[in-house]
Design an enzyme around this catalytic site. Sequence first.
Site, PDB file in Angstrom:
ATOM      1  CG  HIS A 254       0.129   6.730  -0.877  1.00 30.80           C
ATOM      2  ND1 HIS A 254      -0.217   7.370  -1.095  1.00 30.80           N
ATOM      3  CD2 HIS A 254      -0.455   5.661   0.550  1.00 30.80           C
ATOM      4  CE1 HIS A 254      -1.950   6.676  -0.689  1.00 30.80           C
ATOM      5  NE2 HIS A 254      -0.755   6.102   0.452  1.00 30.80           N
TER       6      HIS A 254
ATOM      7  CG  HIS B 179      -1.786   1.178   1.531  1.00 29.97           C
ATOM      8  ND1 HIS B 179      -3.063   1.046   1.517  1.00 29.97           N
ATOM      9  CD2 HIS B 179      -1.354   2.608   2.137  1.00 29.97           C
ATOM     10  CE1 HIS B 179      -3.545   2.622   0.868  1.00 29.97           C
ATOM     11  NE2 HIS B 179      -2.722   3.085   2.051  1.00 29.97           N
ATOM     12  CD  GLU B 180       1.505   3.343   3.713  1.00 28.20           C
ATOM     13  OE1 GLU B 180       1.560   4.122   3.188  1.00 28.20           O
ATOM     14  OE2 GLU B 180       0.537   3.272   4.133  1.00 28.20           O
TER      15      GLU B 180
HETATM   16 ZN   LIG Z   1      -2.549   5.217   2.024  1.00 29.49          ZN
END
Ligand SMILES: [Zn+2]
Length: 712
Positions: free
Chosen positions: A502, A498-499
């Site tokens: 980004h 997830h990170e």
């Molecule tokens: Zn996030």
Amino acid sequence: MLKHITVLISSGAIALGTIYTHAVGAEAKFGPSNPFYAPSTLPFHVPPYDKIKDEDYQPAIEAGMAEELSEMQGIADNPAAPTFDNTLVAMERTGQLLQRTMAAFRGVTGANTNPVLQKVRTEEAPRLAAHQDAIYLNAKLFARVATIYQQRASLKLDPESLRLLEITYDSFVRAGANLSEADKTELKKLNEEISTRSNAFSIKLLAATKDAAFATTDRNALAGLSDAQIAAAAQAAQSRKQEGYVLPLQNTTQQPDLGLLGVRASREALFGKSWNRAERSDANDTRDDIAHLAQLRARRAQLLGYANHAAWKLGDQMAKTPEAALKFMDALVPGATAKATSEGKDIQDLIDAQKGGFSLQPWDWDFYAQQVRKAKYDLNEAEVKPYFELNNVLENGVFYAANQLYGITFKERKDLPVYQPDVRVFEVSDVDGKPLALFYCDYFKRDNKDGGAWMGSFVRQSKLLSTLPVVYNVANLPKPAAGEPALISFTDVTTMFHEFGHALNGMFANTEYPSMSGTATARDFVEFPSQFNEHWALSPAVFSHYAKHYKTGAAMPADLVAKIKKAENFNQGYKLTELVAAAELDMQWHTLPASAPLQQPDAFEKQALEKMNVQLDAVPPRYRSSYFSHIWSSGYSAGYYAYLWSEMLDDDAYAWFEEHGGLTRANGDRFRQMVLSRGNTEDLAKMYAAWRGKDPSVEPMMKYRGLIESAH
Ligand SMILES: [Zn+2]
């Protein structure tokens, strides 16, 4: 999550030409010996953490604000007629000192703080907010922006520049720059009242939540909790100078202990404490505050020229209008509630089979759902973790997926200064071998680190400022003893993907202007690249590449993989229904017109849930109005839907990949070029539709949550 979405209208790193001497307080101490005084001379302009001392931040922040205000005033006072270059581009170049200081400061206060830094953060927060207002309410500056905006049709700007002009103009207008002086005074008054009410709500809710903790002197009432949990409950009581045991409340309606407590009366009591925490008709009852907040916000929206608060808030979002967000949520309701109803039936069957003799209530749900989960999906964490060694997950999972999709490669650098020895730095090279970005990662839990996981930027990409991106990921994964491997759960694996999603959004940024670069998008879009990247964690080609036993190198057994996949669908009807119910409540409160009377929160809430068809007795909203701090005090008003909206996008996007052959360089390149590299340089709905070939649909989301069989 993505921390600190920057709303400053400037960023980057460029030479500091002038020393600003109109010093107040700490600024006086700012001079060439301060490591922020000039741009970093390190590769990629990374923060010189080896030279920065705690006491360097505050004078640099103060000087940075003064410098930016002075630069903005210089633009406003420019005797030359306003042009795109001498106004908009000039504004993009301002604030370099503040930007580089705040980037380093946010990085360290989030992940490695101490009392000195905490004090600076507390002192500077209101000053930074006021600084922002001072820029947006500068009438001369706005007049220049407005003049250029009126001429936009004849300026022949490229699309990115036109977008910058529109967004900047819009930001001023949304902040009230277009109002008459009398209306500006009224706006200021409303803003203050809203801020006071919101602050009162926070203070009351904190006290109410503490007071409403479940307390008992009877150890048997806690049957089901472990000895360690009971000891913690005894300690919680002791620290409050109470007899017996105390279970403090979490911020959600449901409480983790409700899944464990075997005594039904205890569950009912704990749930009641949670549900009524802020509605006890005492000094900490928040209902009056939220009713007034809703009304004040509606009045402010009217003053600013909008039908309601939600219309004002959504103007710069991908969804654009409350109607679009409501339509989207309406599409989720039937599938979510049908699945929750069927999950409730399974639970009722279990209650009946155990001769419970009662009908399912919200306080029973988790307790029995845990039993259903064990029977249906029993997944033993200890069995799984040896296949998820952190470094292996990073290099052979997270980096591998990015390499397969986008062709980028990673090489660790040990020569750059970091704020803590656990931090690692990788140089990221593009397909052609040229430097693309730096990636910092700081995965292990520390006591002086904020909870959760997040991504941030030390340097934001901009062609105008000749900067390449420097991004970081932070998490709180358990740190192993020296010499031991870091074995993590599948949830933690997902967090890393997830990170890193980004991070990719930041690293692939390829825009002219810093304020529209990378993750500077919209709240209902920014979690899309990150949640999208989570999908690769379970994609067979990636999973088999990293999920290997840390000792033997053996692949994870197929039945274990199947269990992980199956467990992903557990309880999704409940989870989606409680989220949609909360998001609907948020939107109903914030679509009230200014003419609406002051609401009675309980009656309003009941009506709103019934009206939206999300009123299931056993499935209450994830937050009740009276303790929904996201929308009353944390900046998520009319924005709670954004979590679900981003999920629609990430599932819909992954469906496109599945339809087009999955993990291929061609698919990755197209996604990078049309989405990940674009930041906020294009209308987000148009950007998405151009890449996808159509508008996003909710069907893939319903499929991935296991709520419908197929997306096709
Ligand atoms: Zn996030």
